[in-house]
Write an enzyme that holds these catalytic residues in place. Sequence first.
Site, PDB file in Angstrom:
ATOM      1  N   ALA A  84      68.850  99.593 -48.276  1.00 34.97           N
ATOM      2  CA  ALA A  84      68.746  99.773 -46.821  1.00 34.97           C
ATOM      3  C   ALA A  84      69.810 100.755 -46.341  1.00 34.97           C
ATOM      4  O   ALA A  84      69.550 101.585 -45.464  1.00 34.97           O
ATOM      5  CB  ALA A  84      68.902  98.432 -46.112  1.00 34.97           C
ATOM      6  N   HIS A  85      71.006 100.694 -46.905  1.00 34.93           N
ATOM      7  CA  HIS A  85      72.058 101.651 -46.543  1.00 34.93           C
ATOM      8  C   HIS A  85      71.653 103.072 -46.934  1.00 34.93           C
ATOM      9  O   HIS A  85      71.865 104.016 -46.196  1.00 34.93           O
ATOM     10  CB  HIS A  85      73.396 101.264 -47.187  1.00 34.93           C
ATOM     11  CG  HIS A  85      74.138 100.213 -46.410  1.00 34.93           C
ATOM     12  ND1 HIS A  85      73.724  98.909 -46.355  1.00 34.93           N
ATOM     13  CD2 HIS A  85      75.257 100.283 -45.642  1.00 34.93           C
ATOM     14  CE1 HIS A  85      74.552  98.217 -45.594  1.00 34.93           C
ATOM     15  NE2 HIS A  85      75.499  99.020 -45.143  1.00 34.93           N
ATOM     16  N   LYS A  86      71.053 103.168 -48.126  1.00 34.71           N
ATOM     17  CA  LYS A  86      70.612 104.485 -48.581  1.00 34.71           C
ATOM     18  C   LYS A  86      69.550 105.044 -47.625  1.00 34.71           C
ATOM     19  O   LYS A  86      69.629 106.203 -47.220  1.00 34.71           O
ATOM     20  CB  LYS A  86      70.045 104.376 -49.998  1.00 34.71           C
ATOM     21  CG  LYS A  86      69.534 105.702 -50.555  1.00 34.71           C
ATOM     22  CD  LYS A  86      68.946 105.541 -51.955  1.00 34.71           C
ATOM     23  CE  LYS A  86      68.367 106.845 -52.476  1.00 34.71           C
ATOM     24  NZ  LYS A  86      67.104 107.221 -51.797  1.00 34.71           N
ATOM     25  N   VAL A 114      71.240 105.921 -44.117  1.00 32.76           N
ATOM     26  CA  VAL A 114      72.272 106.970 -44.124  1.00 32.76           C
ATOM     27  C   VAL A 114      71.807 108.220 -44.873  1.00 32.76           C
ATOM     28  O   VAL A 114      71.835 109.319 -44.320  1.00 32.76           O
ATOM     29  CB  VAL A 114      73.576 106.429 -44.743  1.00 32.76           C
ATOM     30  CG1 VAL A 114      74.599 107.549 -44.897  1.00 32.76           C
ATOM     31  CG2 VAL A 114      74.141 105.306 -43.878  1.00 32.76           C
TER      32      VAL A 114
END
Lengths: 291, 204
Positions: free
Chosen positions: B36-38, B41
């Site tokens: 999810a961060h990937k 961002v």
Amino acid sequence: MVGVDVTSILVDFIRRIETRLSIDVREALKKAYRENKDKALDVVYHAMLSNISIAEEKGLPLCQDTGTLMFFIKAGIRSPHIALLKNKIVEAVKIATKTIPLRPNAVNPLTNNNSGNNIGRYVPWIHWDELIDNDVVEIGLYVAGGGSSFPGRAQVFKPLTGWENMVNLVFKVVAEYGVNACPPLVIGIGIGPTMEVAAVLSKKALFRRIGEKHDDERIARLEETLLEKLNKLEIGPQGLRGRNGILDVHIEYGYRHPATFAVGVSISCWALRRGVLVLYPSNEYKFLDYW
Amino acid sequence: MEYNLRSPIRLEDIRKLRVGDIVYLSGIVVTARDQAHKRIVEDDMEPPISLENLAVFHAGPVVKIEDNRCHIVSIGPTTSMRMEPYEADFIRKTRVKMIIGKGFMGDKTAQACRKYNSVVAMFPGGCGALGSSAVKRVLEVYWIELGIPEALWVLEVENLGPMLVTIDTTGQNMFDDHKSRLKNIDKIISETFNSMYKILYSVK
């Protein structure tokens, strides 16, 4: 106890390991809590001990990371269970994933696709040793969570500086990565001729009861020394500083090659989930907390 | 100090927290970890739910799905340091108020917390059964195609905790204090060598 069939015994075994912490681990955590001098850390110890009670009472996985399931089998070669055991383990893992349930943790490295049932290429991991002239099967299960698997290391050193490099490697791993591996930690160290032998031995070392030392007196004293000195890093529970950041250090060694000194380091988080299922020919069985 | 906060979190509530405080959180918490961060961002994807003023939990739960209803069986934090390269941008993009995870986070995250009035708090690792007993219900799940651990689980929680504040809105970071631990390591290793030589090479 007598089980109806081996698959359901295996499902019960997986459930037991995932939801109930072994007695030696509990006692070691309680001792660390008693010896804690920093009041601010009491809340962390208290959370861990509450978690152990809630998990056991409600039958919930202790940790949401229900790990990669690693089976270490000592197979009595006359046991009637051997031929089908691998299939039954795979079946039990599928059932356990649905019914306990477990988190699906088997991911294809090429596609990032999660298989959804904890089954995949080489997963669950099954390692076989044989027991000669025996009809009993002993099945060890180790739950390898991601946070404590991440610091795992194996390296081959030159023999003349093997022991020093073993110490250096262990300190490096614990100091750099220990904080994120959910301390208090248990450290397994393997020594052997090649990297993978040392690595397997380091994992097997984690099956020994906390507090029990190696049969060889020198290894036993080395374990005690490492325990004392590693605790001087003051990692503390959850990396929050304090004593008893390491609960125990276990070394297993095999003979090495003249030209090599291989060392493996396996780390377990405080939720050391392991145990043994002893299976007799007639489907009688018992559970052990450690080997 | 010990606080009971509600999420969505008010600015004045988040700003009173200091490193070392204990927090129990009620309200809405959204899980987000590596993938999810990937997505948010690196791939610049819009999060499917606004995270503004909410709490994000670095966690991949155990979920039981029965009759199309999801139930959180076990939930606790994963190692937050893995998200360190992304977290500052994640905070900037989402304006999330609280990041809950395991272990510590680094300088970049601390600077973002200072700039955008966020905090980082540690939930004791390995306490998944304790975590799930604070979850009242699953409100929604997004990005389930990433698999159960990596999906965004939108949860209503009650008294999720204890959580220890490790980065506050002034940018103070408990991790800085912990780096000093490694100061003595060479001395401890050389003491270990000396003890080891006595054990290995003592004539019997």
